[in-house]
Design an enzyme around this catalytic site. Sequence first.
Site, PDB file in Angstrom:
ATOM      1  N   TYR A   1      -9.863  43.208  50.883  1.00 49.73           N
ATOM      2  CA  TYR A   1     -11.052  42.920  50.076  1.00 49.73           C
ATOM      3  C   TYR A   1     -10.746  42.346  48.698  1.00 49.73           C
ATOM      4  CZ  TYR A   1     -10.473  47.609  47.962  1.00 49.73           C
ATOM      5  OH  TYR A   1      -9.999  48.708  47.332  1.00 49.73           O
TER       6      TYR A   1
ATOM      7  N   CYS B   1     -14.573  73.340  86.448  1.00 50.71           N
ATOM      8  CA  CYS B   1     -14.944  73.758  87.792  1.00 50.71           C
ATOM      9  C   CYS B   1     -13.642  73.846  88.590  1.00 50.71           C
ATOM     10  CB  CYS B   1     -15.880  72.717  88.398  1.00 50.71           C
ATOM     11  SG  CYS B   1     -16.064  72.872  90.174  1.00 50.71           S
TER      12      CYS B   1
ATOM     13  N   ASP C   1     -16.513  51.878  56.176  1.00 50.08           N
ATOM     14  CA  ASP C   1     -16.222  53.303  56.023  1.00 50.08           C
ATOM     15  C   ASP C   1     -14.780  53.520  56.456  1.00 50.08           C
ATOM     16  OD1 ASP C   1     -16.625  55.937  55.504  1.00 50.08           O
ATOM     17  OD2 ASP C   1     -17.570  56.376  57.425  1.00 50.08           O
TER      18      ASP C   1
ATOM     19  N   CYS D   1     -15.235  69.295  94.408  1.00 50.67           N
ATOM     20  CA  CYS D   1     -16.590  69.302  93.835  1.00 50.67           C
ATOM     21  C   CYS D   1     -17.158  67.886  93.868  1.00 50.67           C
ATOM     22  CB  CYS D   1     -16.534  69.823  92.396  1.00 50.67           C
ATOM     23  SG  CYS D   1     -18.111  69.713  91.523  1.00 50.67           S
TER      24      CYS D   1
ATOM     25  N   LYS E   1     -25.752  50.918  49.161  1.00 54.89           N
ATOM     26  CA  LYS E   1     -25.678  51.681  50.411  1.00 54.89           C
ATOM     27  C   LYS E   1     -26.882  51.453  51.318  1.00 54.89           C
ATOM     28  CE  LYS E   1     -21.950  54.415  49.770  1.00 54.89           C
ATOM     29  NZ  LYS E   1     -22.003  55.858  49.871  1.00 54.89           N
TER      30      LYS E   1
ATOM     31  N   CYS F   1     -20.188  76.513  88.580  1.00 58.06           N
ATOM     32  CA  CYS F   1     -20.385  75.067  88.411  1.00 58.06           C
ATOM     33  C   CYS F   1     -21.830  74.699  88.751  1.00 58.06           C
ATOM     34  CB  CYS F   1     -19.414  74.308  89.316  1.00 58.06           C
ATOM     35  SG  CYS F   1     -19.716  72.536  89.347  1.00 58.06           S
TER      36      CYS F   1
ATOM     37  N   GLU G   1     -20.144  41.450  51.009  1.00 53.64           N
ATOM     38  CA  GLU G   1     -19.503  41.753  52.293  1.00 53.64           C
ATOM     39  C   GLU G   1     -19.952  43.140  52.738  1.00 53.64           C
ATOM     40  OE1 GLU G   1     -15.251  41.768  51.703  1.00 53.64           O
ATOM     41  OE2 GLU G   1     -15.327  43.411  50.297  1.00 53.64           O
TER      42      GLU G   1
ATOM     43  N   LYS H   1     -19.716  46.945  53.536  1.00 51.31           N
ATOM     44  CA  LYS H   1     -18.824  47.966  53.004  1.00 51.31           C
ATOM     45  C   LYS H   1     -18.380  48.844  54.158  1.00 51.31           C
ATOM     46  CE  LYS H   1     -18.356  51.742  49.785  1.00 51.31           C
ATOM     47  NZ  LYS H   1     -18.109  52.797  50.780  1.00 51.31           N
TER      48      LYS H   1
ATOM     49  N   CYS I   1     -21.630  72.453  92.201  1.00 53.29           N
ATOM     50  CA  CYS I   1     -21.214  72.970  93.515  1.00 53.29           C
ATOM     51  C   CYS I   1     -21.228  74.491  93.600  1.00 53.29           C
ATOM     52  CB  CYS I   1     -19.830  72.435  93.888  1.00 53.29           C
ATOM     53  SG  CYS I   1     -18.503  73.164  92.910  1.00 53.29           S
TER      54      CYS I   1
END
Length: 677
Positions: free
Chosen positions: A226, A427, A119, A432, A315, A409, A115, A117, A412
Site C-alpha cells: 500500500y 458416528c 483486514d 452410515c 469504515k 447418529c 483503495e 481497506k 442411522c
Amino acid sequence: MGDIAKPKQTVEELRKTINYHNRRYYVLDSPEISDAEYDDLMKELRGLEAEHPELVTPDSPTQRIGAPPVEAFGVVEHRDPLLSLANAFSYEELTAWHKRVSNVLGRREFDIVCEPKIDGLAVALTYVDGLLVTGATRGDGYRGENITQNLKTIRSIPLSVPKEAPPRFEVRGEVYLPKAGFKRLNEERAKEGLPLFANPRNAAAGSVRQLDSGITARRPLDIFVYGLGWAEGKTVPDTHWEIMQYLKSLGFKINPNIALVHSLDEVEKYHRDWGQSREKIPYEADGIVAKIDSIAFQQELGTVAHEPRWAIAYKFPAVQGTTKLIDIGINVGRTGSLNPYAILEPVRVGGVTISSAALHNEEDIHRKDLRIGDWVVVQRAGEVIPEIVEPIVSRRTGKEKIFHMPARCPVCGSEVIKPEGEAMHRCTNAACPSQALERIKHFVSRGAMDIDGVGDKLCQALFEAGLIKDAADLYYLTKEQLLSLERMADKSASNVLKSIEKSKNRPVARVLFALGITHVGDQYAELLAQHFDSIDALAKASEEDLLSIPSIGPRIAQSIIAFFRQERNRQIIEKLRKAGVKLEKPRTVGEELVSSLPLAGLEFVLTGKLESLSRPEAEARIKALGGKAGSDVTRKTSYVVVGADPGSKSAKAEKLGIKTLNEAEFLEMLNKATGKL
Ligand code: JCF
C-alpha cells in the site's frame, strides 16, 4: 469547577478494559469483542481525553499504534514509524477530515487515492541492492518483529527486485488470508478442537507469527502493498498514485481496485460502491482507505497522534444483526463427524437473508454459551456461511435449553462417540448412509474429481434411487439409468456421462484427495502424490515410510494406513481401476509434460544449509518445476546451490567450472520459474 474525579475514574476503567482487549487481540490473536465494540471503547476514551487533556498519560492506549513486538522473533527498529490510520465511521466524519485537510492546505481541490481497506496485518519489507533483507510486523509502530523467514514463504512477495529499483528502500503492505483460506483454516481448526480465529486479521497474524516458517508456508497468505516507506539513492515519483504504479512495475502486488479521484463526492461513491461489492471480492475489506495523492501535500499535513492527517480509513457499517436461535441441527459428514449448525429465524443482514449459521462443534457452542431459544447476534464476515457472535444474555427468559450432542447418529441411529483428543463427535457406523453420500459428494466436488454437472442434488438422487452406493459406481452408470431419474433430459444425461468419462484422467493427487481419507486435504494429497508414483504404492507404504516425509505426522500416517486397511475402500479402488480411472502418475505423457516445465533439463546439487527452505522442500520445488535434484557434483550438474557451511561439493563445483548459486540467486531462479508455470 467541574468534578474531575468521575472522568478520571472512567478513563482509568476504559484504559484497563482496552488494554485487556488489546492483549486478546494482538498478543493472543483471540479477541472477545467485535472491532466495532473496540472502536467504540477507543472513541469514548479519546473523547474523554480530548475534554480533559490533563488526564492523558504517556501509557494510555490512545498513545500507541499497535502491539509491542514479541521478543522471540528479534526486534526490528523501523526507520520511519509505521502509522496506523484514523477512522471515519460516517459521511460526517469523512467530511470533517476533508475540511481539516482543506484548511491546512489552504485549497479545496486536491486528488485523492482510494483503495479497499484490507483486514490483514501491516508489514514493512526492506530491500537492499535488489534483495529482500528484512520483513517485519508493525509492532507498536516503532519496533516490530523480525519475521523475514515467514514473509519469504509468501509467493507474492518478491525476494528480489529489478536493478532499476532504488538501492535501498522499504515498502509497506497488508498481509492477509483470502476468505476461502480463512474459512478452510477455521474448518480444520474446528475439527482439531483448536480455538477458531475470530477474523481474517487474526488468522493472518497467527499464520505469520509462527516460529516454524513451515507452518506459515502452508497457509495461503497473500499481500497487497500500500505504499513506500522510504527510498534512498534514487528519486521516486512525487504522487502516491505514481508511486503505486512504480511499485507495481518493480513487481509488487498492489490492489487492482485502487482508484485516483478528484473530489470528496467521488470518495463517497467509491465507499458506497465497494460497500456493496465487498461480498464479491475474495478478501475481507472492512472499509476503504483514502489518501491525499500529492506527497508534498502529505508532508505539509504531517501526523497527529501517530496517525497521518493525509489518510483516513472510512469504515463500512458492520454487517451484524440479531435474531432467534430456533434450534440446532446436525449434519453427518463424510468422515462420520456430527456437524452442528444453527437454525435461525430468517433475518436480513447486509442485504442477504440468513437462516442458518455454522456452529463447528459442541465445545464451540458451550464456549459461546449459546442456548436453544436464545436471541443472538449474527454476523456475515464475507464467508459464505454466517456465524453467531454471541447470545444476548439480557433477553433470556429462562426457557432456553442447553444443547447436548445426541448419543445416537441422527441418520442411522448408531452409537455416537467422541474420540479422545478430538473435538468432533462421530458416528461409529462406517456404512452410515450419510457418510457414504457425503463421500460421493466430496468425490465429485471442485477440488476433487471436479465432475461437471454432477452436483450435490444429483448425487443424492442417484444415491436414493439405489443407482450408486459409492463413488466408483458413478463410472458404471448407463444412460438408461440416468434417464430413469425425474427431470433428467436426454441431453443432460449425455453431458453427465461425458463429464464422468472426462474425470478418468484427473491427476493422481486429485484422485487421492477425492477418496476422502480423513486428514488428507488437497495439499497433503499433492504432497503424497509427489512422493508416491501411484495409489498402490501409497497403499503399501508403512507408517515409517510415511513418517519419513516432511510434514507428515503420526495422525495423518495412521489415518492413511487405516483407510487402506479397510476392505471396502480397497474394493472401491479396484472398481475405479477397472473403470479406467488413472491411479498412477503418467510416465510417457509425464515426461513430455516435464520437458515443457521451466527447469526441464537442469540438474541442481544442494550443499550447505539454506535459510528459508529445508532440503526436501528445495528438492520438491526443483522437481515440481521440472528440474532434477542430484546428490553428487558431476559434469552433468547444471548448478550447485551453496548454502551456509557448504561441504566439499562447493569446491568440486569450482574445480569442474560448474556455476554456483547462493540462496538468494537460487530462490530468484525458483520464483522466476514459478512465474512461468
Ligand atoms: O489495507 C489496509 N489495511 C491499509 C492499511 C491500507 C493502507 O493504504 C494503509 C494502511 C495503514 C497505514 N496506509 C497506511 C498509511
